[in-house]
Design a protein around this motif. Structure first.
Motif, PDB file in Angstrom:
ATOM      1  N   MET A 215      45.953  52.902 -11.077  1.00 16.21           N
ATOM      2  CA  MET A 215      44.828  52.503 -10.253  1.00 16.21           C
ATOM      3  C   MET A 215      43.544  52.937 -10.946  1.00 16.21           C
ATOM      4  O   MET A 215      43.509  53.970 -11.611  1.00 16.21           O
ATOM      5  N   SER A 216      42.499  52.141 -10.810  1.00 21.24           N
ATOM      6  CA  SER A 216      41.207  52.501 -11.386  1.00 21.24           C
ATOM      7  C   SER A 216      40.355  53.222 -10.347  1.00 21.24           C
ATOM      8  O   SER A 216      40.632  53.172  -9.142  1.00 21.24           O
ATOM      9  N   ALA A 217      39.306  53.873 -10.824  1.00 23.52           N
ATOM     10  CA  ALA A 217      38.375  54.527  -9.904  1.00 23.52           C
ATOM     11  C   ALA A 217      37.724  53.499  -8.977  1.00 23.52           C
ATOM     12  O   ALA A 217      37.495  53.775  -7.792  1.00 23.52           O
ATOM     13  N   GLU A 218      37.461  52.329  -9.509  1.00 13.74           N
ATOM     14  CA  GLU A 218      36.846  51.272  -8.692  1.00 13.74           C
ATOM     15  C   GLU A 218      37.782  50.828  -7.569  1.00 13.74           C
ATOM     16  O   GLU A 218      37.346  50.598  -6.435  1.00 13.74           O
ATOM     17  N   GLN A 219      39.082  50.711  -7.878  1.00 11.37           N
ATOM     18  CA  GLN A 219      40.050  50.333  -6.846  1.00 11.37           C
ATOM     19  C   GLN A 219      40.154  51.416  -5.789  1.00 11.37           C
ATOM     20  O   GLN A 219      40.276  51.136  -4.591  1.00 11.37           O
ATOM     21  N   LEU A 220      40.099  52.666  -6.210  1.00  9.30           N
ATOM     22  CA  LEU A 220      40.131  53.777  -5.265  1.00  9.30           C
ATOM     23  C   LEU A 220      38.952  53.697  -4.300  1.00  9.30           C
ATOM     24  O   LEU A 220      39.120  53.855  -3.087  1.00  9.30           O
ATOM     25  N   VAL A 221      37.772  53.450  -4.829  1.00  4.76           N
ATOM     26  CA  VAL A 221      36.579  53.362  -3.976  1.00  4.76           C
ATOM     27  C   VAL A 221      36.700  52.196  -3.000  1.00  4.76           C
ATOM     28  O   VAL A 221      36.339  52.308  -1.822  1.00  4.76           O
ATOM     29  N   ARG A 222      37.243  51.072  -3.469  1.00  2.00           N
ATOM     30  CA  ARG A 222      37.425  49.913  -2.573  1.00  2.00           C
ATOM     31  C   ARG A 222      38.429  50.231  -1.472  1.00  2.00           C
ATOM     32  O   ARG A 222      38.203  49.907  -0.295  1.00  2.00           O
TER      33      ARG A 222
END
Length: 333
Positions: A215-222
């Motif tokens: 998972m990317s940091a961007e996916q985590l934030v979403r």
């Protein structure tokens, strides 16, 4: 989920359970016998909130956080807190540097280890209050102040702080205001005998494991944004608020046990934390909304550091876990 979500957002929400199950699987390849710690840390990460981990040395606390950072592809930093650590040591400082081309000298800010996405604050209670306060600003505001300037931190920004429950000499206990900034207080215990045998036998395999980002940091934030917007029933909110209020000895509904042994109960932020954590637990289980069972599941970790016992409890050997267990058992779920 709410009707105001787009089709893409609904699809992303439906995939949270699968994504976070894969993340859990990655951690379990390296961390043996600490499934509750893994689930608790993942729940806090999905809430983009901070965790205080209490446990004796050797329970893989650092390995757990480092592995999580690798699996989510987060910028990871570790700070070993010591009595001589200064705020500038963690925030950063301004240095005079000379431009090779022009010879001009100017101040340049050199960021400290606080500028990370996942920060391990090791033995946080070993550093003086001044340095603890610098970390508090970062935890609460997701920004720091250095040389008169406010500098934002990258998102997500999650602090996992550790404390050793045994060695308390020469420590600086965290003030209640800072403790309240942690979503969870996670007490890690020794693994079972079977799990410990696995740890010993599989040490070479564990040391050589290569963790791949799932998972990317961007996916985590979403995902965290979708969880924050998850609907919650009035009944679940009522249970969370009632649980928090039941820990306050001055409340009309407080039990005799709470009145006898509790000095200060949990504040309103505890109710917010119970609901938010329950939402994350529900989303990871693939459910569209939290139930009272999810509130009950996160109650110990949410309330444990927010309830302060009095001298009667200390004199009679009553600990805060017993109080929380009593409050949850007496709650109307």
């Amino acid at each position: 989920m709410s009707d105001d979500l787009t089709r893409d957002e609904l699809a992303a929400f439906d995939g949270i359970g699968e994504r976070w199950a894969e993340l859990r699987s990655q951690l379990q390849r390296v961390i043996v016998g600490q499934d509750e710690a893994i689930d608790t840390l993942l729940t806090a990460l999905l809430c983009q909130s901070h965790v205080l981990v209490v446990g004796v040395p050797g329970l893989a606390k650092t390995l757990l956080v480092r592995t999580l950072a690798a699996a989510v592809d987060l910028a990871f930093k570790r700070i070993q807190f010591t009595p001589d650590l200064m705020p500038s040591d963690i925030i950063g400082t301004e240095l005079i540097q000379e431009d090779p081309a022009t010879g001009e000298r100017r101040l340049r800010f050199m960021p400290g280890p606080l500028f990370a996405q996942l920060l391990l604050a090791d033995e946080i209670n070993r550093t003086p209050p001044r340095t603890q306060a610098a970390l508090l600003e970062a935890m609460a505001e997701h920004q720091v102040t250095a040389a008169g300037q406010t500098r934002p931190l990258d998102e997500p920004f999650v602090v996992v702080a550790t404390q050793n429950p045994i060695e308390q000499e020469g420590t600086y206990p965290l003030p209640e205001a800072q403790l309240d900034r942690f979503l969870f207080s996670l007490w890690m215990d020794y693994p079972t005998k079977a799990a410990e045998k696995r740890i010993v036998a599989e040490s070479p395999r564990i040391a050589s494991e290569s963790i791949q980002p799932v998972m990317s940091a961007e996916q985590l934030v979403r995902d965290a944004s979708l969880v924050w917007r998850m609907p919650v029933s009035e009944h679940v909110v009522d249970v969370a608020v009632s649980l928090a209020r039941a820990t306050r000895p001055g409340d009309a509904d407080a039990s005799a046990t709470v009145r006898q042994y509790v000095g200060w109960g949990a504040g309103p932020r505890a109710g917010q934390a119970l609901v938010h954590a329950a939402k994350a637990a529900a989303a990871m289980a693939g459910e569209p909304t939290p139930s009272t069972a999810h509130v009950k599941a996160v109650a110990m970790h949410v309330l444990r550091h927010r309830v302060l016992l009095n001298y009667a409890a200390a004199g009679e050997g009553v600990d805060v876990k017993q109080i929380i267990d009593t409050v949850v058992a007496e709650a109307d779920f």
